[in-house]
Design a protein around this motif. Structure first.
Motif, short mmCIF file in Angstrom:
data_model
loop_
_atom_site.label_atom_id
_atom_site.label_comp_id
_atom_site.label_asym_id
_atom_site.label_seq_id
_atom_site.Cartn_x
_atom_site.Cartn_y
_atom_site.Cartn_z
N THR A 129 -122.65 95.57 -18.98
CA THR A 129 -123.86 94.74 -19.05
C THR A 129 -123.59 93.55 -19.96
O THR A 129 -123.07 93.70 -21.07
CB THR A 129 -125.05 95.55 -19.61
OG1 THR A 129 -125.28 96.68 -18.77
CG2 THR A 129 -126.30 94.69 -19.66
N THR A 130 -123.92 92.36 -19.48
CA THR A 130 -123.76 91.16 -20.29
C THR A 130 -124.84 90.15 -19.92
O THR A 130 -125.55 90.32 -18.93
CB THR A 130 -122.36 90.54 -20.10
OG1 THR A 130 -122.17 89.47 -21.04
CG2 THR A 130 -122.18 89.99 -18.69
N GLY A 131 -124.95 89.12 -20.73
CA GLY A 131 -125.96 88.09 -20.51
C GLY A 131 -126.86 87.95 -21.73
O GLY A 131 -126.80 88.76 -22.66
N SER A 132 -127.66 86.90 -21.75
CA SER A 132 -128.61 86.71 -22.84
C SER A 132 -129.65 87.82 -22.80
O SER A 132 -129.82 88.49 -21.77
CB SER A 132 -129.26 85.33 -22.75
OG SER A 132 -129.95 85.19 -21.52
N SER A 133 -130.37 88.00 -23.91
CA SER A 133 -131.27 89.15 -24.02
C SER A 133 -132.31 89.20 -22.91
O SER A 133 -132.68 90.29 -22.45
CB SER A 133 -131.96 89.13 -25.39
OG SER A 133 -132.65 87.91 -25.59
N GLY A 134 -132.79 88.05 -22.45
CA GLY A 134 -133.82 88.05 -21.42
C GLY A 134 -133.27 88.05 -20.00
O GLY A 134 -134.03 88.20 -19.05
N ASN A 135 -131.97 87.89 -19.85
CA ASN A 135 -131.39 87.78 -18.50
C ASN A 135 -130.10 88.58 -18.37
O ASN A 135 -129.21 88.21 -17.62
CB ASN A 135 -131.09 86.31 -18.17
CG ASN A 135 -132.35 85.48 -18.03
OD1 ASN A 135 -133.06 85.57 -17.05
ND2 ASN A 135 -132.64 84.68 -19.05
N SER A 136 -129.98 89.68 -19.09
CA SER A 136 -128.77 90.51 -18.98
C SER A 136 -128.81 91.31 -17.69
O SER A 136 -129.87 91.70 -17.20
CB SER A 136 -128.65 91.43 -20.20
OG SER A 136 -129.77 92.29 -20.28
N LYS A 137 -127.64 91.55 -17.12
CA LYS A 137 -127.51 92.33 -15.89
C LYS A 137 -126.31 93.25 -16.00
O LYS A 137 -125.39 93.01 -16.79
CB LYS A 137 -127.34 91.40 -14.68
CG LYS A 137 -128.59 90.65 -14.28
CD LYS A 137 -128.35 89.78 -13.06
CE LYS A 137 -128.04 90.61 -11.82
NZ LYS A 137 -127.91 89.77 -10.60
N THR A 138 -126.32 94.29 -15.21
CA THR A 138 -125.21 95.24 -15.16
C THR A 138 -124.39 94.99 -13.90
O THR A 138 -124.96 94.83 -12.81
CB THR A 138 -125.73 96.69 -15.18
OG1 THR A 138 -126.48 96.90 -16.39
CG2 THR A 138 -124.57 97.67 -15.14
N TYR A 139 -123.09 94.94 -14.09
CA TYR A 139 -122.18 94.65 -12.97
C TYR A 139 -121.12 95.75 -12.85
O TYR A 139 -120.67 96.28 -13.88
CB TYR A 139 -121.46 93.32 -13.21
CG TYR A 139 -122.36 92.14 -13.41
CD1 TYR A 139 -122.81 91.39 -12.33
CD2 TYR A 139 -122.78 91.76 -14.68
CE1 TYR A 139 -123.65 90.29 -12.51
CE2 TYR A 139 -123.61 90.67 -14.88
CZ TYR A 139 -124.04 89.94 -13.79
OH TYR A 139 -124.87 88.87 -13.98
N PRO A 140 -120.72 96.09 -11.62
CA PRO A 140 -119.60 97.03 -11.47
C PRO A 140 -118.29 96.35 -11.88
O PRO A 140 -118.09 95.17 -11.59
CB PRO A 140 -119.62 97.37 -9.97
CG PRO A 140 -120.30 96.20 -9.34
CD PRO A 140 -121.29 95.68 -10.33
N ILE A 141 -117.42 97.08 -12.54
CA ILE A 141 -116.18 96.49 -13.05
C ILE A 141 -115.28 96.02 -11.91
O ILE A 141 -114.51 95.05 -12.06
CB ILE A 141 -115.43 97.52 -13.93
CG1 ILE A 141 -114.33 96.83 -14.75
CG2 ILE A 141 -114.86 98.65 -13.08
CD1 ILE A 141 -114.83 95.93 -15.81
N LYS A 142 -115.40 96.63 -10.74
CA LYS A 142 -114.53 96.27 -9.62
C LYS A 142 -114.78 94.84 -9.12
O LYS A 142 -113.94 94.28 -8.41
CB LYS A 142 -114.69 97.26 -8.47
CG LYS A 142 -116.08 97.28 -7.85
CD LYS A 142 -116.15 98.32 -6.73
CE LYS A 142 -117.55 98.32 -6.10
NZ LYS A 142 -117.64 99.35 -5.00
N VAL A 143 -115.93 94.24 -9.50
CA VAL A 143 -116.20 92.86 -9.08
C VAL A 143 -115.15 91.91 -9.63
O VAL A 143 -114.83 90.88 -9.00
CB VAL A 143 -117.61 92.44 -9.57
CG1 VAL A 143 -117.85 90.96 -9.30
CG2 VAL A 143 -118.68 93.27 -8.89
N LEU A 144 -114.57 92.25 -10.79
CA LEU A 144 -113.59 91.37 -11.44
C LEU A 144 -112.18 91.54 -10.87
O LEU A 144 -111.27 90.84 -11.29
CB LEU A 144 -113.57 91.63 -12.94
CG LEU A 144 -114.88 91.35 -13.70
CD1 LEU A 144 -114.72 91.70 -15.16
CD2 LEU A 144 -115.30 89.91 -13.53
N ASP A 145 -112.00 92.47 -9.93
CA ASP A 145 -110.66 92.69 -9.36
C ASP A 145 -110.29 91.56 -8.42
O ASP A 145 -111.14 90.81 -7.93
CB ASP A 145 -110.63 94.02 -8.60
CG ASP A 145 -110.77 95.22 -9.53
OD1 ASP A 145 -110.51 95.04 -10.74
OD2 ASP A 145 -111.13 96.32 -9.06
#
Length: 568
Positions: free
Chosen positions: A401-417
């Motif tokens: 999970t990353t992003g500013s406090s009001g717009n953080s989102k969770t992403y699967p790690i495989k997206v970065l492959d």
């Protein structure tokens, strides 16, 4: 074998001439002073020395102009399996988080710091660190980007990346003890201030206080997470002690001129002051009693002095240097103008956007001062973004999970492959220059003085002019063939429904399908609406969800019906 601290100290000695130049430039831009001296360097008496603020204004204009450029992060890949849009979203979210944290800490924005380093030091550096933290929203990644002042930093480069990076910075007791690692090691400082030296190698992160190792930890990432970028202006030669001529600041062509400019200003100022109280001479006829107040008595406003001989009191004739000083001053001023830009503007940046590589290659005219520094900012941010992704993957998480406090989102790690390139594009933020380019292009087109391709390339100065030219031609085709526009609109509705799952979008999509007599999936397969056909395809008013097995069966039935209508 030398310790990391010893290697850092040795590198500092090697770069001593570069650091001396950086110190001189910083003084000229932050606390300029000037005192007129003779050829032997001795101060000249009775001179009103002046120091111009031209350099400070120049630096402020350049740095402000760099901030006006619009910055866009772009991810590209030839692999269709790579979701470049999602990777761009993650990168922007990471930088948004970094920006928000620095804002809460009262620190300058990253871009402003990098621009000042590139302008005043001729290079920039930035460390990246990632911590896993818990807050009210759960566990997330705390991404920290810390600019390093190149004046107090060293870099030992390997074949492809840094082998070691070090930085010295004076910090207060609270600043040192509040660092996460210092807290974890229960480190305390007895003095109010100290010099902390941070050294990062591929294996360790070490922290020295006043040259004594205080605390440290293993480097879990296996690489030096500090990016460094030198501005490609200055000498590219390999002479001895050439470091001080590389990575030049914005002052590299005006250093000597500024001292001469201040010298002429001081001379002119002194001569002007002499004209207010010029030296006087009196013919000694014994009619004036000379004392310490004589000058004031005979030159004061409204004074009346009785003399036996007319003009017995008159100024000493001295050569008037003012005209020659003003002429020389104007000449130097023109040279300064040529070197510091008479008007800082972004008109040299193509309004369609320029990649950092292109910016770095523009090294003529105004570009020598401006363009490479903007390019260097983009290059270091590209490297830092790559480091962030590399560090996230090294954590071996399934999602993050990353992003500013009001717009953080969770992403699967495989997206970065996968393999992809990260770059920054800079575009012109000046409405005036963009409007002027468009008006000129319209004139050329109206008078048929240039082909459209040349207008796109040389007048509008689009970076990807050929691609955009082809895109414009295709837009013209869409106007000629209304069915292309219908297809685009149906695909947009289908995409929005799949992306958002909004039932209102599905309802509107059903209405469009009823009106056209064809489904979005049929259009994807190349089946076109039979506009005006006497036997329109009947589509159920209760369509199943898109991509469902029931919907696929219905599409197959409609496809067969379409074939029958076309055959009949």
């Amino acid at each position: 074998m030398a310790t990391p601290l010893e290697l850092h100290k040795e590198r500092k000695k090697e770069l001593s001439s570069l650091y001396t130049r950086m110190d001189s430039d910083a003084t000229a831009l932050q606390d300029p002073t000037y005192s007129l001296t003779d050829k032997d360097g001795k101060a000249v008496r009775n001179v009103l020395s002046m120091c111009s603020n031209r350099l400070q204004m120049f630096a402020a204009y350049v740095e402000a102009s760099l901030g006006r450029a619009l910055e866009t992060l772009v991810v590209e890949s030839n692999n269709k399996a790579v979701d470049t849009g999602k990777i761009e979203e993650i990168a922007n979210a990471a930088w948004a988080q970094i920006a928000q944290k620095r804002r809460k800490q009262g620190r300058w924005p990253i871009n402003s710091v990098l621009d000042q380093f590139n302008c005043r030091r001729g290079s920039s550096a930035m460390e990246v660190a990632i911590n896993k933290v818990e807050d009210e929203n759960g566990e997330r990644l705390d991404i920290i980007a810390t600019p390093w002042d190149p004046r107090w930093s060293t870099f030992i480069m390997g074949e492809n990346e840094p082998e070691q990076a070090g930085r010295e910075i004076e910090m207060t007791r609270d600043e040192i003890e509040s660092q996460p690692l210092a807290k974890a090691k229960n480190f305390t400082l007895s003095s109010a201030k100290a010099i902390q030296t941070d050294i990062i190698t591929k294996d360790k992160r070490l922290f020295y206080i006043d040259d004594k190792e205080a605390f440290g930890e293993d480097n879990p990432y296996g690489f030096v997470s500090v990016a460094w970028q030198e501005v490609p202006v200055g000498s590219m030669l390999q002479d001895k002690d050439i470091a001080k001529y590389r990575g030049e600041s914005i002052l590299y062509v005006v250093r000597d001129l500024v001292d001469e400019y201040n010298r002429q200003l001081s001379i002119l100022n002194t001569k002007s002051n002499e004209s207010i109280t010029p030296p006087m001479q009196i013919e000694d006829e014994g009619d004036i009693e000379m004392d310490g107040n004589t000058y004031t008595k005979v030159t004061g406003q409204g004074s009346l002095t009785q003399v036996k001989k007319q003009n017995a009191i008159h100024p000493v004739l001295m050569p008037d240097l003012r005209e020659s000083v003003i002429a020389l001053l104007n000449e130097i001023k023109e040279m300064l103008n040529d070197s510091t830009l008479k008007q800082i503007a972004l008109t040299d940046i193509p309004s369609g956007g320029v990649s950092t590589a292109t910016l770095l290659s523009i090294l003529q005219g105004q570009g020598q001062i401006y363009m490479p520094r903007l390019g260097s900012r983009g290059m270091i941010k590209e490297t830092v973004t790559e480091y962030i992704f590399k560090m996230i993957k090294a954590l071996k998480l399934t999602s993050f999970t990353t992003g500013s406090s009001g717009n953080s989102k969770t992403y699967p790690i495989k997206v970065l492959d996968g393999q992809y390139d990260i770059s920054y594009i800079y575009t012109n933020a000046s409405a005036e220059s963009t409007s002027a380019q468009i008006a000129l292009a319209q004139t050329y087109k109206k008078l048929e003085l240039m082909p459209d391709k040349i207008i796109m390339k040389d007048v509008l100065k689009r970076d990807d002019w050929e691609g955009e030219y082809n895109a414009l031609l295709w837009e013209k085709m869409a106007k000629r063939v209304p069915m292309i526009g219908i297809y685009r609109e149906m695909m947009a509705g289908s995409f929005l429904y799949k992306e958002r799952g909004d039932d209102s979008i599905l309802a509107e999509l059903k209405i469009a399908e009823q009106y056209l007599g064809i489904t979005a999936e049929q259009m994807k397969r190349g089946i076109l609406p039979q506009m005006g056909n006497e036997k329109p395809i009947q589509v159920s008013d209760n369509l199943p969800a898109l991509e469902s097995p029931q919907r696929q069966a219905l599409d197959a039935k409609n496809a067969l019906a379409t074939e029958e209508i076309n055959a009949g």
